[in-house]
Write a protein that holds these residues in place. Sequence first.
Motif, PDB file in Angstrom:
ATOM      1  N   ASP A  84       0.812  -1.217   0.000  1.00  7.57           N
ATOM      2  CA  ASP A  84       0.000   0.000   0.000  1.00  7.57           C
ATOM      3  C   ASP A  84       0.852   1.277   0.000  1.00  7.57           C
ATOM      4  O   ASP A  84       0.320   2.373   0.114  1.00  7.57           O
ATOM      5  CB  ASP A  84      -0.966  -0.003   1.191  1.00  7.57           C
ATOM      6  CG  ASP A  84      -0.235  -0.058   2.529  1.00  7.57           C
ATOM      7  OD1 ASP A  84       0.929  -0.492   2.560  1.00  7.57           O
ATOM      8  OD2 ASP A  84      -0.852   0.337   3.536  1.00  7.57           O
ATOM      9  N   ASP A  85       2.139   1.150  -0.157  1.00  9.28           N
ATOM     10  CA  ASP A  85       3.037   2.302  -0.189  1.00  9.28           C
ATOM     11  C   ASP A  85       2.794   3.093  -1.481  1.00  9.28           C
ATOM     12  O   ASP A  85       2.924   2.545  -2.576  1.00  9.28           O
ATOM     13  CB  ASP A  85       4.497   1.824  -0.129  1.00  9.28           C
ATOM     14  CG  ASP A  85       5.484   2.953   0.074  1.00  9.28           C
ATOM     15  OD1 ASP A  85       5.155   4.111  -0.242  1.00  9.28           O
ATOM     16  OD2 ASP A  85       6.603   2.668   0.547  1.00  9.28           O
ATOM     17  N   PRO A  86       2.446   4.379  -1.393  1.00  9.90           N
ATOM     18  CA  PRO A  86       2.188   5.167  -2.606  1.00  9.90           C
ATOM     19  C   PRO A  86       3.430   5.292  -3.507  1.00  9.90           C
ATOM     20  O   PRO A  86       3.308   5.497  -4.698  1.00  9.90           O
ATOM     21  CB  PRO A  86       1.742   6.535  -2.088  1.00  9.90           C
ATOM     22  CG  PRO A  86       1.921   6.525  -0.622  1.00  9.90           C
ATOM     23  CD  PRO A  86       2.201   5.134  -0.181  1.00  9.90           C
ATOM     24  N   TYR A  87       4.606   5.147  -2.919  1.00 10.12           N
ATOM     25  CA  TYR A  87       5.830   5.223  -3.710  1.00 10.12           C
ATOM     26  C   TYR A  87       5.878   4.093  -4.741  1.00 10.12           C
ATOM     27  O   TYR A  87       6.393   4.273  -5.847  1.00 10.12           O
ATOM     28  CB  TYR A  87       7.061   5.158  -2.802  1.00 10.12           C
ATOM     29  CG  TYR A  87       8.351   5.398  -3.541  1.00 10.12           C
ATOM     30  CD1 TYR A  87       8.827   6.683  -3.741  1.00 10.12           C
ATOM     31  CD2 TYR A  87       9.092   4.344  -4.055  1.00 10.12           C
ATOM     32  CE1 TYR A  87      10.004   6.916  -4.430  1.00 10.12           C
ATOM     33  CE2 TYR A  87      10.268   4.566  -4.746  1.00 10.12           C
ATOM     34  CZ  TYR A  87      10.717   5.852  -4.930  1.00 10.12           C
ATOM     35  OH  TYR A  87      11.872   6.071  -5.620  1.00 10.12           O
ATOM     36  N   LEU A  88       5.316   2.953  -4.401  1.00 20.28           N
ATOM     37  CA  LEU A  88       5.299   1.816  -5.315  1.00 20.28           C
ATOM     38  C   LEU A  88       4.520   2.163  -6.582  1.00 20.28           C
ATOM     39  O   LEU A  88       4.970   1.884  -7.695  1.00 20.28           O
ATOM     40  CB  LEU A  88       4.698   0.602  -4.616  1.00 20.28           C
ATOM     41  CG  LEU A  88       4.769  -0.729  -5.329  1.00 20.28           C
ATOM     42  CD1 LEU A  88       6.203  -1.120  -5.617  1.00 20.28           C
ATOM     43  CD2 LEU A  88       4.097  -1.802  -4.487  1.00 20.28           C
ATOM     44  N   ASP A  89       3.365   2.785  -6.429  1.00 15.86           N
ATOM     45  CA  ASP A  89       2.583   3.201  -7.593  1.00 15.86           C
ATOM     46  C   ASP A  89       3.328   4.263  -8.403  1.00 15.86           C
ATOM     47  O   ASP A  89       3.318   4.230  -9.631  1.00 15.86           O
ATOM     48  CB  ASP A  89       1.213   3.763  -7.166  1.00 15.86           C
ATOM     49  CG  ASP A  89       0.271   2.670  -6.710  1.00 15.86           C
ATOM     50  OD1 ASP A  89       0.431   1.520  -7.171  1.00 15.86           O
ATOM     51  OD2 ASP A  89      -0.617   2.963  -5.886  1.00 15.86           O
ATOM     52  N   LEU A  90       3.958   5.206  -7.712  1.00  9.52           N
ATOM     53  CA  LEU A  90       4.711   6.243  -8.404  1.00  9.52           C
ATOM     54  C   LEU A  90       5.857   5.626  -9.209  1.00  9.52           C
ATOM     55  O   LEU A  90       6.090   5.990 -10.360  1.00  9.52           O
ATOM     56  CB  LEU A  90       5.256   7.269  -7.400  1.00  9.52           C
ATOM     57  CG  LEU A  90       6.007   8.462  -7.975  1.00  9.52           C
ATOM     58  CD1 LEU A  90       5.104   9.301  -8.874  1.00  9.52           C
ATOM     59  CD2 LEU A  90       6.565   9.315  -6.839  1.00  9.52           C
ATOM     60  N   ALA A  91       6.551   4.665  -8.620  1.00  6.33           N
ATOM     61  CA  ALA A  91       7.672   4.009  -9.310  1.00  6.33           C
ATOM     62  C   ALA A  91       7.187   3.233 -10.534  1.00  6.33           C
ATOM     63  O   ALA A  91       7.883   3.189 -11.550  1.00  6.33           O
ATOM     64  CB  ALA A  91       8.412   3.085  -8.354  1.00  6.33           C
ATOM     65  N   GLU A 165      16.362   6.528 -19.250  1.00  3.51           N
ATOM     66  CA  GLU A 165      15.274   5.592 -18.992  1.00  3.51           C
ATOM     67  C   GLU A 165      15.498   4.992 -17.611  1.00  3.51           C
ATOM     68  O   GLU A 165      16.547   4.422 -17.344  1.00  3.51           O
ATOM     69  CB  GLU A 165      15.264   4.494 -20.047  1.00  3.51           C
ATOM     70  CG  GLU A 165      14.826   4.966 -21.412  1.00  3.51           C
ATOM     71  CD  GLU A 165      13.340   5.271 -21.476  1.00  3.51           C
ATOM     72  OE1 GLU A 165      12.556   4.598 -20.785  1.00  3.51           O
ATOM     73  OE2 GLU A 165      12.973   6.200 -22.206  1.00  3.51           O
ATOM     74  N   VAL A 166      14.533   5.139 -16.749  1.00  2.00           N
ATOM     75  CA  VAL A 166      14.611   4.586 -15.403  1.00  2.00           C
ATOM     76  C   VAL A 166      13.506   3.552 -15.282  1.00  2.00           C
ATOM     77  O   VAL A 166      12.342   3.856 -15.530  1.00  2.00           O
ATOM     78  CB  VAL A 166      14.425   5.684 -14.335  1.00  2.00           C
ATOM     79  CG1 VAL A 166      14.501   5.099 -12.942  1.00  2.00           C
ATOM     80  CG2 VAL A 166      15.431   6.802 -14.521  1.00  2.00           C
ATOM     81  N   SER A 167      13.868   2.349 -14.904  1.00  2.00           N
ATOM     82  CA  SER A 167      12.857   1.304 -14.747  1.00  2.00           C
ATOM     83  C   SER A 167      12.239   1.414 -13.351  1.00  2.00           C
ATOM     84  O   SER A 167      12.841   1.986 -12.441  1.00  2.00           O
ATOM     85  CB  SER A 167      13.484  -0.080 -14.930  1.00  2.00           C
ATOM     86  OG  SER A 167      14.264  -0.414 -13.804  1.00  2.00           O
ATOM     87  N   PRO A 168      11.051   0.868 -13.163  1.00  2.00           N
ATOM     88  CA  PRO A 168      10.454   0.877 -11.825  1.00  2.00           C
ATOM     89  C   PRO A 168      11.340   0.194 -10.779  1.00  2.00           C
ATOM     90  O   PRO A 168      11.443   0.665  -9.649  1.00  2.00           O
ATOM     91  CB  PRO A 168       9.138   0.118 -12.022  1.00  2.00           C
ATOM     92  CG  PRO A 168       8.780   0.359 -13.444  1.00  2.00           C
ATOM     93  CD  PRO A 168      10.107   0.372 -14.173  1.00  2.00           C
ATOM     94  N   LEU A 169      12.004  -0.893 -11.152  1.00  2.00           N
ATOM     95  CA  LEU A 169      12.885  -1.577 -10.197  1.00  2.00           C
ATOM     96  C   LEU A 169      14.074  -0.690  -9.817  1.00  2.00           C
ATOM     97  O   LEU A 169      14.496  -0.677  -8.663  1.00  2.00           O
ATOM     98  CB  LEU A 169      13.380  -2.901 -10.773  1.00  2.00           C
ATOM     99  CG  LEU A 169      12.335  -4.018 -10.827  1.00  2.00           C
ATOM    100  CD1 LEU A 169      12.897  -5.251 -11.527  1.00  2.00           C
ATOM    101  CD2 LEU A 169      11.839  -4.363  -9.443  1.00  2.00           C
ATOM    102  N   GLU A 170      14.620   0.045 -10.785  1.00  2.00           N
ATOM    103  CA  GLU A 170      15.723   0.953 -10.486  1.00  2.00           C
ATOM    104  C   GLU A 170      15.260   2.072  -9.555  1.00  2.00           C
ATOM    105  O   GLU A 170      15.981   2.464  -8.645  1.00  2.00           O
ATOM    106  CB  GLU A 170      16.303   1.540 -11.772  1.00  2.00           C
ATOM    107  CG  GLU A 170      17.076   0.542 -12.598  1.00  2.00           C
ATOM    108  CD  GLU A 170      17.485   1.081 -13.954  1.00  2.00           C
ATOM    109  OE1 GLU A 170      18.529   0.648 -14.462  1.00  2.00           O
ATOM    110  OE2 GLU A 170      16.745   1.918 -14.527  1.00  2.00           O
TER     111      GLU A 170
END
Length: 194
Positions: A84-91, A165-170
């Motif tokens: 539920d961390d909003p940072y996860l959605d942002l990433a 290019e930045v991936s979500p995992l990065e």
Amino acid sequence: MDGYTFATKMVESLVQLVAALAWPTAVVALAFVFKGRLGDLLHRIREVTGPAGTSAKFAEKLEEAREASEASPDDQPRPQITADDPYLDLAKQFPGAAVMRAYQDVEEFIREHLRTRSVANPEAPSNHLNYVRRLAKEGSIPASLMDIYNRLRDTRNAAVHTRAEVSPLEALEYRELSQRFIVSLREALEKSKA
């Protein structure tokens, strides 16, 4: 102009036209022949140079920051990200913006510490970069933390000021490194008070 001169001029013009089109035609033909492999090669590009000499080296900068963090004597636990961390959605949606947000956390922590120190010392530097440099120079934080800070800053700059290019995992890894830096910096500053 007789027929012989006209034919000679036409052949010369045709040769010049073929010579001018040789490289572009070859490039297009090779791109068509190797179109499947070109896609794989494009994913391996580690640097893209753009206007005014900017270069996008996010993956390399992130690797440098990771190595500096791992070389640090403080072995911090890895921060956990919950579903539920909003940072996860942002990433996931905007990885570059997520990197900016993670770096803002670093800046906010430094600014808050700077505010408390500025009250006691009006000669304290007015910005976070000079403040961290001063802390390192005074010995309040180890040189390894200054190195990590510089690498986090360089990595953020690669993501923000270029078309990297930045991936979500990065982006998630960058946040983890940033949070570990904040914890290490907090501990170093608390030790320097004692």
